[in-house]
Design a protein around this motif. Structure first.
Motif, short mmCIF file in Angstrom:
data_model
loop_
_atom_site.label_atom_id
_atom_site.label_comp_id
_atom_site.label_asym_id
_atom_site.label_seq_id
_atom_site.Cartn_x
_atom_site.Cartn_y
_atom_site.Cartn_z
N ALA A 74 -18.88 15.62 -34.45
CA ALA A 74 -19.28 14.72 -35.55
C ALA A 74 -19.21 15.41 -36.90
O ALA A 74 -19.01 14.76 -37.92
CB ALA A 74 -20.69 14.20 -35.30
N ALA A 75 -19.38 16.73 -36.93
CA ALA A 75 -19.36 17.51 -38.17
C ALA A 75 -18.71 18.85 -37.88
O ALA A 75 -18.59 19.26 -36.72
CB ALA A 75 -20.79 17.69 -38.70
N PRO A 76 -18.28 19.57 -38.91
CA PRO A 76 -17.59 20.85 -38.72
C PRO A 76 -18.54 22.00 -38.39
O PRO A 76 -18.79 22.88 -39.20
CB PRO A 76 -16.88 21.05 -40.06
N SER A 77 -19.07 21.99 -37.17
CA SER A 77 -20.01 23.03 -36.74
C SER A 77 -20.12 23.00 -35.21
O SER A 77 -20.08 21.94 -34.60
CB SER A 77 -21.39 22.77 -37.34
N PHE A 78 -20.29 24.19 -34.62
CA PHE A 78 -20.50 24.25 -33.17
C PHE A 78 -21.83 23.62 -32.76
O PHE A 78 -22.02 23.28 -31.60
CB PHE A 78 -20.44 25.70 -32.67
N GLN A 79 -22.76 23.46 -33.69
CA GLN A 79 -24.04 22.85 -33.40
C GLN A 79 -24.00 21.32 -33.53
O GLN A 79 -24.95 20.63 -33.18
CB GLN A 79 -25.12 23.40 -34.33
N SER A 80 -22.90 20.79 -34.02
CA SER A 80 -22.76 19.35 -34.23
C SER A 80 -22.58 18.63 -32.89
O SER A 80 -21.98 19.17 -31.96
CB SER A 80 -21.56 19.10 -35.13
N PRO A 81 -23.07 17.39 -32.78
CA PRO A 81 -22.90 16.62 -31.54
C PRO A 81 -21.42 16.43 -31.18
O PRO A 81 -20.57 16.26 -32.06
CB PRO A 81 -23.53 15.27 -31.86
N GLN A 97 -16.39 27.21 -41.15
CA GLN A 97 -17.78 27.22 -40.67
C GLN A 97 -17.79 27.86 -39.28
O GLN A 97 -16.88 27.63 -38.49
CB GLN A 97 -18.31 25.78 -40.59
N ASP A 98 -18.82 28.62 -38.98
CA ASP A 98 -18.98 29.25 -37.66
C ASP A 98 -17.83 30.18 -37.31
O ASP A 98 -17.49 30.35 -36.14
CB ASP A 98 -19.14 28.21 -36.56
N GLY A 99 -17.16 30.74 -38.33
CA GLY A 99 -16.06 31.67 -38.07
C GLY A 99 -14.73 31.02 -37.72
O GLY A 99 -13.80 31.71 -37.32
N VAL A 100 -14.64 29.71 -37.84
CA VAL A 100 -13.38 29.01 -37.57
C VAL A 100 -13.08 28.02 -38.70
O VAL A 100 -13.96 27.69 -39.50
CB VAL A 100 -13.39 28.23 -36.23
N THR A 101 -11.85 27.56 -38.73
CA THR A 101 -11.46 26.51 -39.66
C THR A 101 -11.52 25.19 -38.91
O THR A 101 -10.92 25.05 -37.84
CB THR A 101 -10.03 26.74 -40.19
N TRP A 102 -12.25 24.22 -39.48
CA TRP A 102 -12.40 22.89 -38.88
C TRP A 102 -11.45 21.92 -39.57
O TRP A 102 -11.34 21.90 -40.79
CB TRP A 102 -13.83 22.40 -39.02
N LEU A 128 -12.21 18.97 -35.38
CA LEU A 128 -11.75 19.86 -34.31
C LEU A 128 -11.54 21.25 -34.90
O LEU A 128 -11.13 21.38 -36.05
CB LEU A 128 -10.40 19.40 -33.75
N ALA A 129 -11.78 22.28 -34.10
CA ALA A 129 -11.44 23.63 -34.51
C ALA A 129 -9.92 23.72 -34.63
O ALA A 129 -9.19 23.20 -33.78
CB ALA A 129 -11.97 24.64 -33.50
N SER A 130 -9.44 24.36 -35.68
CA SER A 130 -8.00 24.38 -35.98
C SER A 130 -7.16 25.03 -34.89
O SER A 130 -5.98 24.69 -34.73
CB SER A 130 -7.73 25.08 -37.30
N ASN A 131 -7.73 25.93 -34.09
CA ASN A 131 -6.95 26.59 -33.05
C ASN A 131 -6.51 25.62 -31.95
O ASN A 131 -5.64 25.95 -31.15
CB ASN A 131 -7.70 27.78 -32.46
N PHE A 132 -7.07 24.41 -31.92
CA PHE A 132 -6.66 23.41 -30.94
C PHE A 132 -5.58 22.46 -31.47
O PHE A 132 -5.09 21.61 -30.73
CB PHE A 132 -7.86 22.57 -30.48
N ILE A 133 -5.25 22.56 -32.75
CA ILE A 133 -4.25 21.67 -33.34
C ILE A 133 -2.86 22.29 -33.16
O ILE A 133 -2.59 23.38 -33.65
CB ILE A 133 -4.51 21.43 -34.85
N GLY A 134 -2.00 21.56 -32.45
CA GLY A 134 -0.64 22.03 -32.22
C GLY A 134 0.34 21.44 -33.20
O GLY A 134 -0.03 21.04 -34.30
N GLY A 135 1.56 21.32 -32.77
CA GLY A 135 2.62 20.79 -33.61
C GLY A 135 2.43 19.34 -33.96
O GLY A 135 1.87 18.57 -33.19
#
Length: 73
Positions: A15-22, A43-48, A60-67
Motif C-alpha cells: 500500500a505504501a513504499p515500506s516493508f512495514q506497509s500492508p 525507503q528501507d534500503g531499496v527503491t520503491w 513494489l521494490a524495484s528489484n522485482f521490476i523486469g523489462g
C-alpha cells in the motif's frame, strides 16, 4: 507495462513504499504491472516503484521490476 522478475519468490504489492506497509497482493514471476509516472521513493534500503495491478495502485521494490513491454493486461 513491465513484467515481474521474481523466480522462486513472490513480490509483495504494498500500500505504501515500506516493508512495514500492508500487503495488498502477491505477484509472481511473469505477472504484468502498469508502471506509474509518479516518482520512485528510497525507503528501507531499496527503491520503491509506484505501479498499478488489478486496478489498484501500490508499490513494489524495484528489484522485482523486469523489462517493459507494450502488451496489455
Amino acid at each position: 507495462m513491465a513484467h515481474i522478475q521474481s523466480p522462486g519468490v513472490a513480490a509483495n504489492f504494498r500500500a505504501a513504499p515500506s516493508f512495514q506497509s500492508p500487503v495488498l497482493g502477491v505477484l509472481l514471476h511473469g505477472d504484468l504491472v502498469e508502471l506509474s509516472p509518479d516518482r520512485r521513493v528510497q525507503q528501507d534500503g531499496v527503491t520503491w516503484v509506484p505501479v498499478r495491478w488489478r486496478s489498484q495502485s501500490g508499490w513494489l521494490a524495484s528489484n522485482f521490476i523486469g523489462g517493459q513491454t507494450d502488451a496489455q493486461p
